[in-house]
Design an enzyme around this catalytic site. Structure first.
Site, PDB file in Angstrom:
ATOM      1  N   ASN A 138     -30.191 -82.649 -51.332  1.00  0.00           N
ATOM      2  CA  ASN A 138     -30.492 -82.497 -52.209  1.00  0.00           C
ATOM      3  C   ASN A 138     -29.505 -82.001 -53.259  1.00  0.00           C
ATOM      4  OD1 ASN A 138     -32.203 -81.678 -54.951  1.00  0.00           O
ATOM      5  ND2 ASN A 138     -33.344 -81.326 -53.491  1.00  0.00           N
ATOM      6  N   ARG A 139     -29.432 -81.074 -54.501  1.00  0.00           N
ATOM      7  CA  ARG A 139     -27.749 -81.049 -54.967  1.00  0.00           C
ATOM      8  C   ARG A 139     -26.958 -80.107 -55.597  1.00  0.00           C
ATOM      9  NH1 ARG A 139     -31.834 -84.209 -56.629  1.00  0.00           N
ATOM     10  NH2 ARG A 139     -31.380 -86.462 -57.695  1.00  0.00           N
ATOM     11  N   HIS A 199     -26.477 -85.070 -51.523  1.00  0.00           N
ATOM     12  CA  HIS A 199     -27.031 -84.766 -50.196  1.00  0.00           C
ATOM     13  C   HIS A 199     -25.627 -85.365 -49.392  1.00  0.00           C
ATOM     14  CE1 HIS A 199     -30.817 -85.622 -51.161  1.00  0.00           C
ATOM     15  NE2 HIS A 199     -30.951 -86.479 -51.354  1.00  0.00           N
ATOM     16  N   HIS A 219     -36.082 -86.169 -44.119  1.00  0.00           N
ATOM     17  CA  HIS A 219     -36.002 -87.149 -44.928  1.00  0.00           C
ATOM     18  C   HIS A 219     -36.973 -88.212 -45.002  1.00  0.00           C
ATOM     19  CE1 HIS A 219     -36.224 -89.233 -49.484  1.00  0.00           C
ATOM     20  NE2 HIS A 219     -35.156 -88.240 -49.695  1.00  0.00           N
ATOM     21  N   SER A 220     -38.116 -87.905 -43.848  1.00  0.00           N
ATOM     22  CA  SER A 220     -38.632 -89.258 -43.665  1.00  0.00           C
ATOM     23  C   SER A 220     -40.075 -89.855 -44.489  1.00  0.00           C
ATOM     24  CB  SER A 220     -39.206 -88.924 -42.372  1.00  0.00           C
ATOM     25  OG  SER A 220     -39.471 -88.862 -41.170  1.00  0.00           O
ATOM     26  N   TYR A 221     -40.670 -91.118 -45.078  1.00  0.00           N
ATOM     27  CA  TYR A 221     -41.440 -90.710 -45.844  1.00  0.00           C
ATOM     28  C   TYR A 221     -42.691 -91.393 -45.465  1.00  0.00           C
ATOM     29  CZ  TYR A 221     -37.878 -91.903 -49.612  1.00  0.00           C
ATOM     30  OH  TYR A 221     -36.856 -92.263 -49.923  1.00  0.00           O
ATOM     31  N   ASP A 262     -40.826 -85.151 -58.075  1.00  0.00           N
ATOM     32  CA  ASP A 262     -39.705 -84.873 -57.432  1.00  0.00           C
ATOM     33  C   ASP A 262     -39.867 -83.530 -57.733  1.00  0.00           C
ATOM     34  OD1 ASP A 262     -37.280 -85.293 -55.825  1.00  0.00           O
ATOM     35  OD2 ASP A 262     -36.257 -86.227 -56.809  1.00  0.00           O
ATOM     36  N   GLU A 316     -40.025 -82.316 -48.508  1.00  0.00           N
ATOM     37  CA  GLU A 316     -38.505 -81.940 -47.678  1.00  0.00           C
ATOM     38  C   GLU A 316     -38.331 -80.973 -46.807  1.00  0.00           C
ATOM     39  OE1 GLU A 316     -36.073 -84.646 -49.766  1.00  0.00           O
ATOM     40  OE2 GLU A 316     -37.402 -85.512 -50.360  1.00  0.00           O
TER      41      GLU A 316
END
Length: 385
Positions: free
Chosen positions: A119-120, A140, A214-216, A283, A348
């Site tokens: 993340n940021r 990331h 980070h799986s979708y 998000d 996540e």
């Protein structure tokens, strides 16, 4: 030798061949039955190179037939195959057909391990013990984070379960972060269809660390191109407010009477239009009810067409729910099928974004002599009603 004698010998030889063939077929059938019944196994193969380094794929299968595929590029989960309510096994995780796609610029972290800090981080910098560190990117883990690194891996067999351990040494100064950080991730596939992800890390200098996967997921197994009808529960009463550029403001707000209220089951698509103007969809970082550091249920997703259910357990204080807002049909996934906006979702598990610059948030600094540990479980179930 008479003609009758020759015919008798030929018949006898044919009979022997028939017996041998029957035995071989019976043995093969028995072997196949045992394999489908399910002795867990791991298959390893080299799938290519990135920047001159070999990349390997590991296929894990448990005794029920569930499979998980991993690659050493980005310590990524590239495929998860599970049964639906009809007993049909199909993929529930987005992925690509080739290594070049994973290493390409259009890969949106599909299944990747994200770090050194997921993340940021605001303004691409932070201060530890009075010293300022400047990074290559604010998101990331930098321009070349853990998702773009090649990990060392080995197979592990224990308690009739299969696992792969991956290691990566992130050197002092990499992407601007301090300290030589040794990270170990163990992916374990259990016979109860749980995928365990255990993280461990040590450093020789104080450094921030936030790791996630980070799986979708699209639990329909291809029956629905979008994930908007998937029902979701998140065990959180609060979420982190975000401002410009999806950067966290530092405020933690109540989910009640907001589109972020997933305290009871609702479809991903029900309120998604209410957040389109902010982040093109969901998000959002949830502050979980469980802040103890002990393993607890964080979220639950259910897909009605397939009957599949996903439970997510974690020791982390937060979970980012991302609704695949930037997936594009310009990008083709597995079997050449184009992706589509909201075609999948991510859950996540992680510490809060920008924690290093927000003293009120849970600590993310790892110091020498200490060991970072974290655990996440993706548990796959089926509702048959």
């Amino acid at each position: 030798m008479t003609k009758n004698t020759i015919m008798t010998k030929l018949k006898f030889t044919a009979y022997l061949l028939f017996l041998i063939l029957s035995c071989l077929l019976a043995e093969d059938a028995f072997s196949q039955k045992q394999n489908s019944a399910g002795k867990p196994f791991i298959k390893t193969e080299k799938i290519g190179q990135v920047e001159g380094q070999d990349v390997f794929q590991y296929t894990l299968q448990n005794k029920t037939g569930m499979q998980v595929q991993l690659i050493t590029y980005g310590a990524a989960i590239t495929n998860i195959l599970t049964p639906d309510k009809f007993g049909e096994i199909s993929s529930v995780a987005f992925g690509f057909d080739s290594l070049s796609d994973y290493a390409g610029s259009q890969n949106q972290l599909l299944g990747s391990t994200v770090g050194r800090v997921a993340n940021r981080i605001s303004n691409k910098k932070f201060i530890i013990d009075g010293k300022e560190y400047n990074l290559t990117s604010d998101i990331h883990g930098g321009a070349k984070g853990f998702d773009k690194r090649i990990w060392n891996a080995k197979e592990i067999f224990h308690k009739n379960e299969v696992a792969v351990e991956m290691k990566y040494l992130s050197k002092d100064g990499e992407e601007g972060f301090p300290g030589n950080l040794l990270v170990t991730i163990t992916f374990t596939l259990t016979n109860s269809n749980d995928l365990l992800i255990d993280y461990k890390a040590n450093t020789d200098k104080a450094t921030p660390i936030v790791l996630t996967n980070h799986s979708y997921f699209n639990l329909s197994g291809g029956k629905d191109k979008k994930a908007l009808n998937t029902e979701l529960i998140v065990y959180a009463d609060k979420y982190l407010e975000y401002g410009d550029g999806s950067l966290i403001t530092g405020k933690i707000l109540n989910v009640k009477d907001t589109p972020f209220d997933f305290t009871s089951s609702k479809t991903i698509g029900k309120d998604i239009e209410k957040v389109q103007q902010y982040t093109n969809g969901y998000d959002v970082t949830f502050s979980l009810r469980n802040q103890s550091g002990k393993l607890a249920l964080a979220a639950k997703a259910y897909e009605p067409l397939s009957g599949r259910e996903l439970e997510v357990y974690t020791t982390e204080p937060g979970v980012v729910f991302y609704s695949g807002n930037w997936l594009s049909e310009k990008v083709k996934g597995r079997n050449g099928v184009p992706y589509t906006k909201n075609g999948a979702f991510c859950l996540e598990t992680q510490h809060y974004p920008n924690s290093i610059n927000t003293p009120a948030f849970p600590n993310t600094i790892l110091r020498p002599g200490k060991t970072f540990t974290s655990k996440t479980i993706y548990k796959f179930l089926v509702r048959k009603e």
